[in-house]
Scaffold this active site. Sequence first.
Site, mmCIF file in Angstrom:
data_model
loop_
_atom_site.group_PDB
_atom_site.id
_atom_site.type_symbol
_atom_site.label_atom_id
_atom_site.label_comp_id
_atom_site.label_asym_id
_atom_site.label_seq_id
_atom_site.Cartn_x
_atom_site.Cartn_y
_atom_site.Cartn_z
ATOM 1 N N HIS A 114 -5.836 29.457 -3.008
ATOM 2 C CA HIS A 114 -6.092 28.595 -4.176
ATOM 3 C C HIS A 114 -5.454 29.186 -5.427
ATOM 4 C CE1 HIS A 114 -9.912 27.128 -1.900
ATOM 5 N NE2 HIS A 114 -8.791 26.856 -1.273
ATOM 6 N N TYR A 155 1.596 28.362 -8.294
ATOM 7 C CA TYR A 155 2.735 27.533 -7.871
ATOM 8 C C TYR A 155 2.899 26.312 -8.783
ATOM 9 C CZ TYR A 155 5.828 25.129 -4.573
ATOM 10 O OH TYR A 155 6.884 24.492 -3.987
HETATM 11 FE FE FE Z 1 -14.433 29.015 -2.839
#
Ligand code: FE
Length: 344
Positions: free
Chosen positions: A121, A127
């Site tokens: 994440h 990104y």
């Molecule tokens: Fe989490």
Amino acid sequence: MPVQKHARPVDINNRRIINGLEADVIQLYPMRHTFAWDYYLRANQNHWLPTEISMQLDIELWKSPNGLSVDERRAFETVLGFFTTADSIAANNVVMGFYKHVTSPEIRMYLLRQAYEEAIHTHAYQYIVESLAMDESKIFNMYREVDAIFNKEEFILGFNEGIFDGSFKTGDFASDQKFLENWCVFSLIMEGIFFYSSFAVVFGFKRQNKLVGSAEQIEYIMRDESMHLNFGIEIINHLKLENPELWTREFQDRIVGYVRKATELEYTFAKEVFPTGIFGLNAQGFEDYIKHIADRRLERVGLPAQYGVQNPFPWMSESIDLSKKKNFFETRVTEYKTGGALNW
Ligand code: FE
């Protein structure tokens, strides 16, 4: 406790989430907390990487001078400002708060997977920032500069204190309760409330057909996060069963108090994101939405709902259902053997 040669086989009845026999932790069977193994298997079917999602349309929109309004740009930057550090906070707590003290090997297996997902994440936000050629120092430092982000993170980081000390150990009432409190705060609040107005903002863009690549990234993150939340709720409910003495009236009131405080922090954050409101989303809608989800989180662990408000954003649950049906792997270059299943 050192491993003993020719000791008796591990007794499944001694398996516990905390305060089990430490020497048994390296031995996956006999497995008592089978729900955790199911989570581990399902999480592996959800494998994805940020670099597999095309950011081209977002890049064009972000570059184009009239592509987004000033308010829209500010809203997107503010949610990224929260996201970029939030998953690192979550990852640190999994590794340094939960893992060490858990004595169930199958729960540890899922935590290893969860920690990796938190890294993915953070990679996804990096990104997005890189693809859109945003100023990294501005976005990644926002949590220190924007009060509404700082206040949320300061609140959460306060619950690392004590647990992150090298000397912290479960095994007595106060420490066990502190450990359960940490899990309640990280699952119900960090993963259950603090991400959701930011998710809603990104899906708000998507509904306008804007920032669709970023929205796809966030859809996969939200799928992982909702597994983290559901897993956390399972853990809390199992900890209650294994250690009923910890779930005192005073403790329950304290957790409800934290959830109420977090609800306020979250809608203060939403006001920062939408000082004037954009595409039909405004601070009042967010206040109701956050109260609505806070009630749902409380109910899942047997605590009383506090607000009783309707969900003003029913399309948020539609976003979840849509991404559930979507076959991520049909459109990807990389093929995963076990890919294809998009289930929560
Ligand atoms: Fe989490």
